[in-house]
Motif scaffolding. Structure first.
Motif, mmCIF file in Angstrom:
data_model
loop_
_atom_site.group_PDB
_atom_site.id
_atom_site.type_symbol
_atom_site.label_atom_id
_atom_site.label_comp_id
_atom_site.label_asym_id
_atom_site.label_seq_id
_atom_site.Cartn_x
_atom_site.Cartn_y
_atom_site.Cartn_z
ATOM 1 N N VAL A 95 -53.885 11.696 32.553
ATOM 2 C CA VAL A 95 -53.656 11.436 34.154
ATOM 3 C C VAL A 95 -52.238 11.340 34.499
ATOM 4 O O VAL A 95 -52.113 11.415 35.949
ATOM 5 C CB VAL A 95 -54.654 10.572 34.735
ATOM 6 C CG1 VAL A 95 -56.114 10.904 34.145
ATOM 7 C CG2 VAL A 95 -54.047 9.118 34.138
ATOM 8 N N ALA A 96 -51.266 10.921 33.799
ATOM 9 C CA ALA A 96 -49.959 10.552 34.204
ATOM 10 C C ALA A 96 -49.199 12.029 34.562
ATOM 11 O O ALA A 96 -49.485 13.056 34.096
ATOM 12 C CB ALA A 96 -49.479 9.881 33.079
ATOM 13 N N PRO A 97 -48.354 11.785 35.637
ATOM 14 C CA PRO A 97 -47.553 12.951 35.803
ATOM 15 C C PRO A 97 -46.633 13.512 34.474
ATOM 16 O O PRO A 97 -46.506 12.858 33.319
ATOM 17 C CB PRO A 97 -46.309 12.422 36.899
ATOM 18 C CG PRO A 97 -47.119 11.200 37.422
ATOM 19 C CD PRO A 97 -47.750 10.762 36.265
ATOM 20 N N SER A 98 -46.206 14.644 34.484
ATOM 21 C CA SER A 98 -45.521 15.541 33.310
ATOM 22 C C SER A 98 -44.395 14.478 32.995
ATOM 23 O O SER A 98 -43.553 14.032 33.697
ATOM 24 C CB SER A 98 -45.284 16.648 33.716
ATOM 25 O OG SER A 98 -44.512 17.322 32.574
ATOM 26 N N ASN A 99 -44.375 14.147 31.558
ATOM 27 C CA ASN A 99 -43.134 13.352 31.024
ATOM 28 C C ASN A 99 -42.766 14.053 29.634
ATOM 29 O O ASN A 99 -43.416 14.763 29.303
ATOM 30 C CB ASN A 99 -43.436 11.849 31.044
ATOM 31 C CG ASN A 99 -45.049 11.558 30.435
ATOM 32 O OD1 ASN A 99 -44.894 11.929 29.103
ATOM 33 N ND2 ASN A 99 -45.877 11.436 31.052
ATOM 34 N N THR A 100 -41.890 13.240 28.980
ATOM 35 C CA THR A 100 -41.309 13.911 27.815
ATOM 36 C C THR A 100 -42.486 13.505 26.785
ATOM 37 O O THR A 100 -42.694 14.680 25.988
ATOM 38 C CB THR A 100 -40.379 12.733 27.393
ATOM 39 O OG1 THR A 100 -39.015 12.806 28.235
ATOM 40 C CG2 THR A 100 -39.627 13.336 25.895
ATOM 41 N N VAL A 101 -43.338 12.613 26.678
ATOM 42 C CA VAL A 101 -44.267 12.491 25.557
ATOM 43 C C VAL A 101 -45.334 13.687 25.996
ATOM 44 O O VAL A 101 -45.832 14.326 24.732
ATOM 45 C CB VAL A 101 -44.832 11.286 25.902
ATOM 46 C CG1 VAL A 101 -46.122 11.132 24.592
ATOM 47 C CG2 VAL A 101 -44.087 10.142 25.608
ATOM 48 N N THR A 102 -45.843 13.885 27.195
ATOM 49 C CA THR A 102 -46.931 14.789 27.410
ATOM 50 C C THR A 102 -46.272 16.335 26.850
ATOM 51 O O THR A 102 -47.039 17.327 26.621
ATOM 52 C CB THR A 102 -47.437 14.860 28.784
ATOM 53 O OG1 THR A 102 -46.101 14.888 29.837
ATOM 54 C CG2 THR A 102 -48.213 13.776 28.937
ATOM 55 N N LYS A 103 -45.078 16.522 27.447
ATOM 56 C CA LYS A 103 -44.386 17.783 26.851
ATOM 57 C C LYS A 103 -44.278 18.186 25.344
ATOM 58 O O LYS A 103 -44.519 19.309 25.026
ATOM 59 C CB LYS A 103 -42.955 17.877 27.525
ATOM 60 C CG LYS A 103 -43.071 17.975 29.052
ATOM 61 C CD LYS A 103 -41.469 17.999 29.664
ATOM 62 C CE LYS A 103 -41.579 18.127 31.187
ATOM 63 N NZ LYS A 103 -40.092 18.197 31.696
ATOM 64 N N SER A 104 -44.183 17.004 24.702
ATOM 65 C CA SER A 104 -43.979 17.072 23.332
ATOM 66 C C SER A 104 -45.423 16.956 22.473
ATOM 67 O O SER A 104 -45.572 17.715 21.521
ATOM 68 C CB SER A 104 -43.139 16.010 22.629
ATOM 69 O OG SER A 104 -41.867 16.158 23.359
ATOM 70 N N HIS A 105 -46.238 16.487 23.047
ATOM 71 C CA HIS A 105 -47.610 16.040 22.567
ATOM 72 C C HIS A 105 -49.007 16.512 23.432
ATOM 73 O O HIS A 105 -49.805 16.105 23.199
ATOM 74 C CB HIS A 105 -47.791 14.648 21.955
ATOM 75 C CG HIS A 105 -46.651 14.286 21.113
ATOM 76 N ND1 HIS A 105 -46.524 14.750 19.652
ATOM 77 C CD2 HIS A 105 -45.568 13.474 21.276
ATOM 78 C CE1 HIS A 105 -45.505 14.148 19.200
ATOM 79 N NE2 HIS A 105 -45.011 13.318 20.190
ATOM 80 N N GLY A 106 -48.706 17.352 24.429
ATOM 81 C CA GLY A 106 -49.624 17.754 25.493
ATOM 82 C C GLY A 106 -50.928 18.455 24.735
ATOM 83 O O GLY A 106 -51.886 17.973 25.134
ATOM 84 N N GLU A 107 -50.571 19.230 23.658
ATOM 85 C CA GLU A 107 -51.749 19.891 23.113
ATOM 86 C C GLU A 107 -52.812 18.842 22.299
ATOM 87 O O GLU A 107 -53.879 18.795 22.315
ATOM 88 C CB GLU A 107 -51.245 20.894 21.956
ATOM 89 C CG GLU A 107 -52.417 21.747 21.367
ATOM 90 C CD GLU A 107 -51.953 22.681 20.475
ATOM 91 O OE1 GLU A 107 -52.769 23.360 19.625
ATOM 92 O OE2 GLU A 107 -50.637 22.902 20.515
ATOM 93 N N ALA A 108 -51.991 17.838 21.729
ATOM 94 C CA ALA A 108 -52.869 16.827 20.851
ATOM 95 C C ALA A 108 -53.739 16.020 22.183
ATOM 96 O O ALA A 108 -54.842 15.586 21.819
ATOM 97 C CB ALA A 108 -51.971 15.802 20.348
ATOM 98 N N VAL A 109 -52.855 15.558 23.308
ATOM 99 C CA VAL A 109 -53.780 15.057 24.199
ATOM 100 C C VAL A 109 -54.949 15.679 24.898
ATOM 101 O O VAL A 109 -55.941 15.236 25.013
ATOM 102 C CB VAL A 109 -52.820 14.359 25.538
ATOM 103 C CG1 VAL A 109 -53.275 13.897 26.855
ATOM 104 C CG2 VAL A 109 -51.466 13.523 25.114
ATOM 105 N N GLN A 110 -54.914 16.870 24.982
ATOM 106 C CA GLN A 110 -55.958 17.880 25.617
ATOM 107 C C GLN A 110 -57.012 18.025 24.556
ATOM 108 O O GLN A 110 -57.868 17.734 24.867
ATOM 109 C CB GLN A 110 -55.261 19.251 25.870
ATOM 110 C CG GLN A 110 -54.433 19.373 27.325
ATOM 111 C CD GLN A 110 -54.077 20.727 27.446
ATOM 112 O OE1 GLN A 110 -54.428 21.569 27.118
ATOM 113 N NE2 GLN A 110 -52.985 20.872 28.596
ATOM 114 N N HIS A 111 -56.578 18.180 23.262
ATOM 115 C CA HIS A 111 -57.700 18.165 22.339
ATOM 116 C C HIS A 111 -58.596 16.837 22.317
ATOM 117 O O HIS A 111 -59.622 16.701 21.920
ATOM 118 C CB HIS A 111 -57.067 18.399 20.995
ATOM 119 C CG HIS A 111 -56.672 19.702 20.876
ATOM 120 N ND1 HIS A 111 -55.861 20.006 19.783
ATOM 121 C CD2 HIS A 111 -56.973 20.836 21.535
ATOM 122 C CE1 HIS A 111 -55.710 21.384 19.921
ATOM 123 N NE2 HIS A 111 -56.399 21.916 20.961
#
Length: 278
Positions: A95-111
């Motif tokens: 739910v957080a805005p796009s950041n470095t962590v979500t850009k690098s591990h966004g697929e794992a978060v979505q799964h």
């Protein structure tokens, strides 16, 4: 009958009656107790708490377990705490805005989040959902005489609502499969129901499979050749105290006819006929 007194540890007396006689030196003179009379009054009967430390009670909680069970309980609690931390972190990143962590591990978060832990803001501002949206389908099938016929509109959302209503543990499929599939379809198509790239074509295949799963358990009168979907949107009526006037007539959005292929049918079924050898 001789009276008696019970002395406490400080030289005082407890109970009623005259004080115990004392010698000239100030020491109390022992008093004879009549064996046939009442027993002496003890500290507990006189309402005086016994002096000295109280005995400690038995251990409680994890400390009452044996060492192997203490280790097992500690490991279990550590795993639960670790899972809770990981889950809260994943949901926060989702739910957080796009950041470095979500850009690098966004697929794992979505799964991790989809589909069970999905978060959206349709319940909250700025635009809370104020409509009931039902997904309906009708089918064109081949009758026994070889003619093509069209069924009535079938309310798939009403079927899900009936399955959920009154259930203490409703199925995740009944709650979200059709609803999320329809949201996926609308979000990947334009106002003319044209797909936007690969996601749009994928959403069409997904919806056709959902529809055929539902129609597979119904006796329409013959194998299905084509299906057509529509949404029926009805505004939620305003409360009586608000004075607001709301048009609650349903508004329909009709999609084009889709031809059903073998890829759209449930496993082991070929257009209403069981495949040989399966």
């Amino acid at each position: 009958m001789e009276s008696f007194e019970h002395r406490d540890g400080t030289g005082g007396s407890l109970g009623s009656g005259p004080p115990a006689p004392r010698s000239p030196e100030g020491d109390a003179i022992p008093v004879k107790v009549d064996p046939s009379g009442p027993p002496p009054i003890g500290p507990a009967e006189a309402g005086v708490a016994p002096s000295g430390p109280e005995p400690s009670g038995p251990d409680r909680g994890i400390a009452a377990l044996s060492l192997p069970y203490q280790v097992a309980a500690a490991v279990f609690l550590a795993l639960v705490a670790a899972f809770a931390c990981v889950h809260l972190t994943m949901v926060f990143l989702h739910v957080a805005p796009s950041n470095t962590v979500t850009k690098s591990h966004g697929e794992a978060v979505q799964h991790w989040v989809y589909p069970e832990f999905e978060q959206n803001w349709k319940l909250f501002a700025p635009n809370p959902l104020q409509q009931n949206i039902a997904v309906q389908v009708r089918a064109e099938y081949t009758a026994e005489d070889g003619s093509r016929r069209t069924s009535e509109w079938l309310d798939l959302s009403a079927q899900d609502g009936e399955a959920i209503r009154g259930s203490l543990v409703p199925s995740h499929i009944d709650q979200n499969q059709l609803r999320r599939g329809w949201d996926f379809f609308l979000g990947s198509h334009d106002n003319e129901a044209r797909p936007n790239g690969l996601r749009g074509r994928l959403s069409e295949r997904y919806m056709r499979r959902i529809v055929m799963l539902r129609l597979d358990g119904m006796d329409l009168g013959g194998p299905v050749q084509r299906v057509q979907l529509r949404s029926s949107t009805r505004a939620i009526e305003a409360p009586a105290w608000s004075g607001e006037r709301t048009d609650t007539r349903p508004v329909h959005r009709i999609m084009p006819w889709w031809t059903i292929t073998a890829a759209d049918l449930p496993a082991g079924v070929d257009n209403g006929e069981k495949e040989a050898g399966r």
